[in-house]
Motif scaffolding. Structure first.
Motif, mmCIF file in Angstrom:
data_model
loop_
_atom_site.group_PDB
_atom_site.id
_atom_site.type_symbol
_atom_site.label_atom_id
_atom_site.label_comp_id
_atom_site.label_asym_id
_atom_site.label_seq_id
_atom_site.Cartn_x
_atom_site.Cartn_y
_atom_site.Cartn_z
ATOM 1 N N VAL A 173 -25.100 26.602 34.773
ATOM 2 C CA VAL A 173 -25.270 26.353 33.333
ATOM 3 C C VAL A 173 -23.915 26.089 32.685
ATOM 4 O O VAL A 173 -23.762 25.159 31.878
ATOM 5 N N LYS A 174 -22.928 26.883 33.031
ATOM 6 C CA LYS A 174 -21.605 26.737 32.429
ATOM 7 C C LYS A 174 -20.993 25.380 32.761
ATOM 8 O O LYS A 174 -20.449 24.696 31.872
ATOM 9 N N VAL A 175 -21.078 24.971 34.013
ATOM 10 C CA VAL A 175 -20.509 23.681 34.419
ATOM 11 C C VAL A 175 -21.231 22.537 33.704
ATOM 12 O O VAL A 175 -20.600 21.619 33.161
ATOM 13 N N TYR A 176 -22.556 22.576 33.707
ATOM 14 C CA TYR A 176 -23.325 21.502 33.070
ATOM 15 C C TYR A 176 -22.982 21.406 31.590
ATOM 16 O O TYR A 176 -22.773 20.307 31.056
ATOM 17 N N ASP A 177 -22.930 22.538 30.907
ATOM 18 C CA ASP A 177 -22.654 22.532 29.469
ATOM 19 C C ASP A 177 -21.249 22.014 29.154
ATOM 20 O O ASP A 177 -21.007 21.485 28.061
ATOM 21 N N GLN A 178 -20.332 22.159 30.089
ATOM 22 C CA GLN A 178 -18.975 21.674 29.868
ATOM 23 C C GLN A 178 -18.891 20.151 29.883
ATOM 24 O O GLN A 178 -17.991 19.581 29.268
ATOM 25 N N VAL A 179 -19.819 19.498 30.571
ATOM 26 C CA VAL A 179 -19.672 18.053 30.751
ATOM 27 C C VAL A 179 -20.776 17.215 30.119
ATOM 28 O O VAL A 179 -20.559 16.029 29.843
ATOM 29 N N TYR A 180 -21.947 17.776 29.847
ATOM 30 C CA TYR A 180 -23.075 16.906 29.504
ATOM 31 C C TYR A 180 -22.843 16.095 28.236
ATOM 32 O O TYR A 180 -23.257 14.928 28.145
ATOM 33 N N ALA A 181 -22.177 16.673 27.250
ATOM 34 C CA ALA A 181 -21.981 15.974 25.976
ATOM 35 C C ALA A 181 -21.093 14.748 26.115
ATOM 36 O O ALA A 181 -21.103 13.871 25.236
ATOM 37 N N GLU A 182 -20.339 14.654 27.215
ATOM 38 C CA GLU A 182 -19.466 13.508 27.446
ATOM 39 C C GLU A 182 -20.109 12.464 28.347
ATOM 40 O O GLU A 182 -19.465 11.461 28.669
ATOM 41 N N ARG A 183 -21.359 12.666 28.738
ATOM 42 C CA ARG A 183 -22.012 11.763 29.685
ATOM 43 C C ARG A 183 -23.229 11.110 29.023
ATOM 44 O O ARG A 183 -24.326 11.704 29.023
ATOM 45 N N PRO A 184 -23.068 9.939 28.408
ATOM 46 C CA PRO A 184 -24.222 9.295 27.768
ATOM 47 C C PRO A 184 -25.416 9.194 28.722
ATOM 48 O O PRO A 184 -25.287 8.740 29.864
ATOM 49 N N GLY A 185 -26.572 9.674 28.253
ATOM 50 C CA GLY A 185 -27.776 9.687 29.068
ATOM 51 C C GLY A 185 -28.155 11.062 29.571
ATOM 52 O O GLY A 185 -29.271 11.247 30.059
ATOM 53 N N TRP A 186 -27.255 12.052 29.436
ATOM 54 C CA TRP A 186 -27.563 13.413 29.868
ATOM 55 C C TRP A 186 -28.104 14.211 28.688
ATOM 56 O O TRP A 186 -27.573 14.125 27.577
#
Length: 412
Positions: A173-186
């Protein structure tokens, strides 16, 4: 609320939680699968009755369309979006305008809730063109020959550690939350979305092993993970197993490389497959023989802009842009109009104007370019974009793109 349909015996209603089993059974039949008790229970927590519609005929459920309330990353921002799901009409009730009525209500509800876009995975793309969706995100599937493809080993620190889903969930969860906002489509993931992602039903396994988890530990802790399975296979010459990569998420290039190196070297396997990576997947540039990735391109997310000015003001732009656009939306006429869009990487405004347009766009084009992966220029030949004032297209096309290509790998 009940909305009469064309046939007096047919109604379109907002369901209750007690309707879930009937909706699940109807949708499963609509996509030509039987469904199963495990999947029914795994999907139940994601069912939002207030965001769903159900069609009844003689008391029987004959159609359905739902939405999940989530945010999604777009170029430079995160926006609320109706994640369309469970759209189907019984085979005996088709060609009666039911899906059209469901779609219109779906769009109206999204606008009312302040969601400027709706999106979906299409069972068949031809269904969604006529409702104003544009193909916005593409995916690449890989079937990698692990004997021929090697990710070079660098000097990156860290190690790969395996563990159980239960033990490592917080780290994922921590890893995903760190990057998802920077990945259009996530899309964002709540606890319920993670529950479903990690549910590991037999239907999800499709003949492969139980879900496995590997994480990469860097100098600052866990900075990447892979969810994967193994599909065992043997012949007279020995093992031919396949590593099925469900998702691979990393916050650093070092973790991404290390995890792929691990996935391509699992004992008793000879290949690795994944159904969705981005069109600019780094593996193309790491491996010595990219043809051995056996890549195939396909559609992923379809975007439907339901509130033009709000949608265009919500995202960011790769370069400064100041352009007047005219949008035509035959299915949702209140969405048609002429707006002045002023934007940059820092922000954007989009306001009604009476000025003559620089560009004309069909609403499908707006959906196609919204995630930054398709150029306005490419849609000119498709007849979905016209340059009204000469010389305005190149700059606008550049602005609508983004520095990273969008991609998506999570069905909803």
């Amino acid at each position: 609320m009940t909305v009469p349909a064309q046939n007096d015996d047919v109604t379109i209603e907002v369901p209750t939680p007690e309707d879930w089993e009937s909706i699940y059974a109807m949708f499963s039949s609509g996509i030509n699968i039987d469904g199963d008790p495990q999947s029914l229970e795994a999907e139940r927590p994601l069912f939002e009755p207030g965001r769903s519609l159900v069609v009844r005929a003689g008391g029987r459920v004959v159609g359905t369309l739902g939405a999940n309330t989530r945010q999604i990353a777009v170029p430079g921002a995160v926006v609320p979006a109706a994640h369309g799901c469970r759209g189907a009409v019984s085979a005996t009730m088709r060609r009666q305008g039911i899906l059209t009525r469901l779609m219109r209500k779906h769009f109206e509800d999204a606008r009312a809730l302040g969601e400027p876009i709706t999106l979906c995975w299409a069972s068949e793309g031809r269904i969604y063109h006529r409702f104003g969706y544009g193909l916005s995100v593409r995916r690449v599937g890989l079937n990698v020959n692990a004997r021929e493809v090697t990710v070079p080993k660098g000097e990156e620190p860290g190690r790969i550690v395996e563990g159980t889903v239960a033990d490592l969930r917080d780290a994922l969860v921590k890893v995903y939350d760190q990057v998802y906002a920077e990945r259009p489509g996530w899309s964002e993931r709540t606890a319920a979305h993670w529950d479903y992602r990690l549910a590991d039903t037999m239907a999800m396994r499709q003949g492969a092993s139980a879900l496995r988890v590997a994480v990469h530990e860097g100098d600052d802790g866990i900075d990447g993970y892979a969810l994967w399975r193994v599909r065992s296979n043997w012949n007279a010459n020995g093992p031919l197993g396949d590593v099925v990569v469900v998702e691979q998420v990393s916050t650093t290039p070092e973790a991404y490389r290390a995890l792929w190196r691990f996935l391509l070297s699992v004992d008793l396997t000879r290949s690795a497959s994944t159904w969705a990576v981005g069109v600019d997947e780094p593996l193309y540039y790491w491996v010595g023989e990219p043809r051995q990735l056996d890549a195939h391109l396909c559609d992923a997310l379809w975007i439907r802009v339901v509130d033009v000015p709000k949608a265009l003001a919500a995202r960011r732009y790769a370069a400064p842009v100041d352009v007047v656009i005219q949008v035509t939306d035959e299915f949702l006429p209140e969405n048609s109009g002429t707006w002045r869009l002023t934007g940059s990487p820092e922000g954007a405004t989009c306001t009604p104007t009476s000025e003559p347009p620089d560009l004309w766009l069909d609403v499908r084009a707006l959906g196609a370019v919204y995630m930054g992966g398709t150029s306005l220029s490419a849609l000119v030949d498709a007849g979905l974009v016209k340059e009204v004032r000469h010389g305005t297209l190149p700059a606008a096309s550049t602005a609508f793109r983004w520095h990273t290509s969008p991609y998506a790998f999570e069905l909803f």
